[in-house]
Scaffold this active site. Structure first.
Site, PDB file in Angstrom:
ATOM      1  CD1 TRP A 161      -1.671  -2.264   2.276  1.00 17.53           C
ATOM      2  CD2 TRP A 161      -2.563  -1.915   0.251  1.00 17.53           C
ATOM      3  NE1 TRP A 161      -2.453  -3.357   1.959  1.00 17.53           N
ATOM      4  CE2 TRP A 161      -3.013  -3.171   0.724  1.00 17.53           C
ATOM      5  CE3 TRP A 161      -2.989  -1.484  -1.018  1.00 17.53           C
ATOM      6  CZ2 TRP A 161      -3.864  -3.991  -0.016  1.00 17.53           C
ATOM      7  CZ3 TRP A 161      -3.830  -2.307  -1.762  1.00 17.53           C
ATOM      8  CH2 TRP A 161      -4.260  -3.537  -1.254  1.00 17.53           C
ATOM      9  CG  ASP A 162       3.819   2.428   3.061  1.00 21.44           C
ATOM     10  OD1 ASP A 162       2.899   3.235   3.295  1.00 21.44           O
ATOM     11  OD2 ASP A 162       4.521   1.916   3.949  1.00 21.44           O
ATOM     12  CB  ILE A 163       4.852   0.179  -3.281  1.00 20.24           C
ATOM     13  CG1 ILE A 163       6.099  -0.251  -2.499  1.00 20.24           C
ATOM     14  CG2 ILE A 163       5.127   0.221  -4.784  1.00 20.24           C
ATOM     15  CD1 ILE A 163       6.569  -1.656  -2.823  1.00 20.24           C
TER      16      ILE A 163
END
Lengths: 408, 408
Positions: A161-163
């Site tokens: 999700w960060d990526i």
């Protein structure tokens, strides 16, 4: 690195993965990205893994190709300099990327008073502005409950999700920049990490499957859903993934393994049409039984030889060490990679941008800066400060250079 | 949907996840995205999950807000129309997004003969142009070997590399468009799915950890690496994730659970500094023992009450059904979502773009088109064909409308 965004200047006040990745993505495309950190570094500056020097390999890997300035962001004088950098003039400047609480001096209202057409991208946890991180978003996503064999939820280790959030930020910044060239308007662009998760779950059809079919995807180990694919052990203790999505890929498996005739028997035996993805999925148990026996009698290299040029869609499982030591795609044989010298870490293999633009503008990756490495240069170039003025700021503890960074 | 990219026209010839997601991301920002499919649909058109109508919920979820034209791409006349659409004039047109083999009529060379400043984004499997899918890239990434408890590799179910690739495509297209405005040059932009994986593994520091420390990250179940976090069962059979990255978050756990004094005993007991991420990670066994006992005596709702407004970073585990039925963020209470009517599926909750731009230009999400739904309108609007000419194309089997799609 690329030069496609050469000339753009973006200021980043960030920590951890998503916002730094958004900035690094644009830096790797040629933008000048100035990361502002508090003196001594932000909360992510000592994040594991560390090099023996104490330098964070995590920080060094997520901030390549950026410039670093260290400011006393807890003092009005430091905040004033940060604001001046963010609001510096120029049609290709006036961009702020942050995942920190954008209040007080860093609020869009305060900053747009200094530059009316500022484009400010702000990552939050949830759409209501409350806090979240990849792990607390992921647990709610449904994926850990559908991963593994089902005894308990399994978190994926990739901060996916960060990526995705980092790449939404780079997309959103370029979209807002394009529109600013047309209407001259600045914008605040907000992105919630949990909205990235929720949008992805919806985009992949999981929400519709629940709403329309009342079907909650259950864990299936390493089996693909709705198509043919699974992992298989080899005779030498390795493991491979074999996948067939198209009929061409399915026929390639039969041809390359010599099992075509026996695989064909499964159609009538299981009463399915093996020329459909659904048919192969429904008959996968029988198909897997034949492939498991075939793979189990062969080494990884024997299988690689059998599949070479066959059109079979497959890949070996590798740990991070095998990826670096055995996979030619993860080496300088791949034009995306180069060996760089990273201060505090030594020689490492570093990726540039995976985007390759014609025009041969692909540049080798640059190392991450030491904290405050560019403090003086940025103050001189962007704000036009004299070395005397810069010296006074050092004496007053408002600005710090790399020497203040004991770990770099 | 947004209007930030209103006026842009992008042609997509694609299948599966990454390229369609790249196009949908731009469509949700207001671009006109025309997806060209062969008559009867491309290879992803019947992908599971399906609605009772036979309509693919997968396809419908990954192609929202696009226009659809169905052409006989296996015939020169159909290829000629596709080329004309891709090369149609206008400063905001001349974009092609594809993950299909770009050879013959669809090669950059052939298409740039029709429009010299064409920007063509091409997703491949590997940088050498060979084929790969998310699953055959993921097995090589190292993550399945570091996921779960370690008996065997665990594939994550989220197609994370496809999602990242789709967002690299939207970033790359906007970067190339910006540069085309400056130099007038068209470009071919290639992106390899395995390069997206390799860049991400490097960006997260895994390659550096191997190269510098010879450390290959091992599976740790659901524990965070280098910080404090794990999943805990509740007394009512649910499970939650608790995370502390900052010292503030760490202290919030002690305060909200009433365990502050006992947690503090762990510092001297384990001889670590609990005010560092590394210290908490090294002492996590003892910390988890206290938190596990505390969570195990409480229901999910009791824990939610205890953590409400406490600053504790946590989240509940949910399956896809619970996400849709229990999580208010996954409802129309979240401005990203709206209820739409999807032909062939009925009323479903659909996400728009997670990017929110000031200026109130956030538009409700649009449904996916029926295959060929916009064939006639696109031919008339983009190519200026008369209804008589369009009728001839239908009669010759070069163009198809939605009626030819039995499943829509």
């Amino acid at each position: 690195m690329s030069t496609i965004l050469a000339g753009m200047r973006i200021v980043e006040v960030s920590a951890f993965i998503a916002a730094p990745l958004g900035g690094m993505t644009l830096a790797q495309l040629g933008a000048e990205v100035i990361r502002i950190d508090p003196i001594g570094g932000n909360i992510d500056y000592r994040r594991w893994p560390l090099a023996p020097s104490g330098r964070s390999l995590y920080w060094a890997s997520l901030n390549r190709g950026k410039r670093s300035i260290a400011l006393a962001l807890n003092k009005p004088e430091g905040q004033e300099i940060a604001r001046a950098l963010i609001a510096a003039p120029g049609p290709d400047a006036g961009f702020l990327l942050t995942n920190l609480p954008a209040s007080g001096w860093m609020s869009h209202q305060a900053l747009s008073a200094a530059r009316a057409d500022l484009i400010m991208l702000r990552l939050t946890g949830h759409f209501d502005g409350s806090a979240a991180v990849d792990y607390t978003v992921n647990c709610a996503s449904g994926f850990p409950m559908a991963t593994g064999s089902g005894e308990a939820p399994v978190n994926h280790v990739l901060p996916a999700w960060d990526i995705a959030a980092g790449l939404y930020l780079s997309t959103g910044l370029l979209a807002a920049e394009r529109q600013r060239r047309r209407d001259g308007q600045g914008r605040e662009v907000t992105l919630a990490l949990s909205d990235v998760m929720l949008a992805s779950v919806g985009n992949l059809g999981y929400l519709a499957d629940v709403a329309v079919n009342n079907n909650v995807r259950a864990p299936m180990g390493n089996d693909l859903y709705g198509a043919l694919g699974r992992d298989f052990p080899t005779s030498d203790g390795r493991r491979i993934m074999i996948v067939a999505i198209s009929n061409r890929q399915w026929r390639a498996i039969g041809k390359a393994t010599g099992l075509a005739e026996r695989l064909a028997m499964i159609g009538p035996m299981m009463d399915v049409d093996l020329d459909t993805e659904g048919g192969r999925f429904n008959a996968r148990g029988a198909i897997f039984a034949l492939l498991e026996a075939w793979c189990g009698k062969r080494t990884l290299s024997e299988i690689a030889t059998a599949f070479e040029g066959s059109g079979v869609l497959w890949g070996p499982y590798q740990d991070f060490g095998q990826l670096l030591s055995e996979d030619p795609r993860c080496s300088t044989a791949n034009p995306m990679f180069a060996e760089i010298t990273q201060p505090g870490a030594g020689r490492i293999l570093a990726p540039g941008t995976p985007l390759a633009f014609t025009g041969g503008d692909r540049q080798p990756p640059a190392p991450a800066p030491a904290l405050g490495q560019d403090s003086d240069a940025v103050l001189a170039e962007v704000l036009g400060l004299s070395s005397a003025a810069i010296g006074k700021l050092h004496d007053a503890g408002i600005v710090a250079g790399p020497l203040s960074d004991t770990a770099a």
